[in-house]
Design a protein around this motif. Structure first.
Motif, PDB file in Angstrom:
ATOM      1  N   ASP A  48      49.047   8.520  39.744  1.00 49.50           N
ATOM      2  CA  ASP A  48      48.154   7.410  39.391  1.00 49.50           C
ATOM      3  C   ASP A  48      48.965   6.197  38.925  1.00 49.50           C
ATOM      4  O   ASP A  48      50.154   6.302  38.616  1.00 49.50           O
ATOM      5  N   GLU A  49      48.308   5.068  38.903  1.00 49.64           N
ATOM      6  CA  GLU A  49      48.985   3.806  38.582  1.00 49.64           C
ATOM      7  C   GLU A  49      49.629   3.822  37.201  1.00 49.64           C
ATOM      8  O   GLU A  49      50.707   3.246  37.010  1.00 49.64           O
ATOM      9  N   GLN A  50      49.001   4.463  36.238  1.00 51.35           N
ATOM     10  CA  GLN A  50      49.554   4.528  34.884  1.00 51.35           C
ATOM     11  C   GLN A  50      50.888   5.266  34.861  1.00 51.35           C
ATOM     12  O   GLN A  50      51.845   4.820  34.226  1.00 51.35           O
ATOM     13  N   ILE A  51      50.960   6.393  35.546  1.00 54.03           N
ATOM     14  CA  ILE A  51      52.210   7.155  35.608  1.00 54.03           C
ATOM     15  C   ILE A  51      53.299   6.324  36.271  1.00 54.03           C
ATOM     16  O   ILE A  51      54.425   6.251  35.775  1.00 54.03           O
ATOM     17  N   LEU A  52      52.963   5.693  37.392  1.00 52.10           N
ATOM     18  CA  LEU A  52      53.957   4.875  38.095  1.00 52.10           C
ATOM     19  C   LEU A  52      54.447   3.742  37.198  1.00 52.10           C
ATOM     20  O   LEU A  52      55.650   3.467  37.133  1.00 52.10           O
ATOM     21  N   LYS A  53      53.513   3.117  36.473  1.00 48.63           N
ATOM     22  CA  LYS A  53      53.885   2.020  35.580  1.00 48.63           C
ATOM     23  C   LYS A  53      54.803   2.524  34.467  1.00 48.63           C
ATOM     24  O   LYS A  53      55.830   1.906  34.175  1.00 48.63           O
ATOM     25  N   ASP A  58      57.419   1.041  41.415  1.00 49.70           N
ATOM     26  CA  ASP A  58      56.475   0.115  42.052  1.00 49.70           C
ATOM     27  C   ASP A  58      55.794   0.709  43.278  1.00 49.70           C
ATOM     28  O   ASP A  58      54.653   0.382  43.574  1.00 49.70           O
ATOM     29  N   ASP A  59      56.494   1.544  44.008  1.00 52.08           N
ATOM     30  CA  ASP A  59      55.993   2.083  45.269  1.00 52.08           C
ATOM     31  C   ASP A  59      55.392   3.468  45.037  1.00 52.08           C
ATOM     32  O   ASP A  59      56.102   4.382  44.599  1.00 52.08           O
ATOM     33  N   PRO A  60      54.102   3.664  45.312  1.00 52.06           N
ATOM     34  CA  PRO A  60      53.500   4.976  45.074  1.00 52.06           C
ATOM     35  C   PRO A  60      54.121   6.083  45.923  1.00 52.06           C
ATOM     36  O   PRO A  60      53.973   7.255  45.619  1.00 52.06           O
ATOM     37  N   PHE A  61      54.851   5.712  46.987  1.00 54.02           N
ATOM     38  CA  PHE A  61      55.545   6.714  47.797  1.00 54.02           C
ATOM     39  C   PHE A  61      56.889   7.097  47.171  1.00 54.02           C
ATOM     40  O   PHE A  61      57.592   7.953  47.689  1.00 54.02           O
TER      41      PHE A  61
END
Length: 135
Positions: A48-53, A58-61
């Motif tokens: 999810d976006e929170q984890i990536l942040k 930046d890239d979910p992949f």
């Protein structure tokens, strides 16, 4: 069948990824397996976006797996959630296609790396463990 008469190949499902991950866990030597009964495995499409942040990605992949929880040996705190391993299907499938590494070997690599965090293993120790359980 596709338009050209070839069988239509579908990408591995979440259930298939989970099955490969569970097979990798089952190949771990007993001293490790005996400490995994409380670890919960999740297979999701993406982090999810929170984890990536939080991870500065930046890239979910860019994230194929994630361990969350206290490593073995650290005292458990009241209210702690069980340790978890998250595998992210779409990034895993992209890496599989891009590298040509067999899917079971890729899943094993990611699972061992994430479980390695549960045990506080170094990268070298994780590689040794991965070599022991390679499909």
């Amino acid at each position: 069948m596709s338009d050209n008469g070839q069988p239509l190949l579908l990408p591995p499902t979440r259930a298939r990824i989970e099955s490969l991950a569970l097979e990798a866990l089952a190949r771990l030597p007993d001293p490790f397996r005996s400490h995994l009964s409380n670890v919960v495995l999740f297979v999701e499409e993406f982090a999810d976006e929170q984890i990536l942040k939080e991870m500065g990605i930046d890239d979910p992949f860019g994230l194929t797996g994630l361990y969350s929880g206290r490593p073995v040996g650290e005292p458990v705190q009241t209210g702690d959630s069980p340790p978890t391993v998250h595998l992210f299907r779409r990034p895993l499938l992209d890496e599989w296609v891009e590298t040509g590494v067999p899917l079971d070997a890729l899943i094993t690599h990611v699972v061992v790396h994430e479980i390695g965090h549960h045990f506080g293993l170094s990268d070298v120790d994780m590689q040794v463990l991965e070599d022991m359980v390679a499909p």
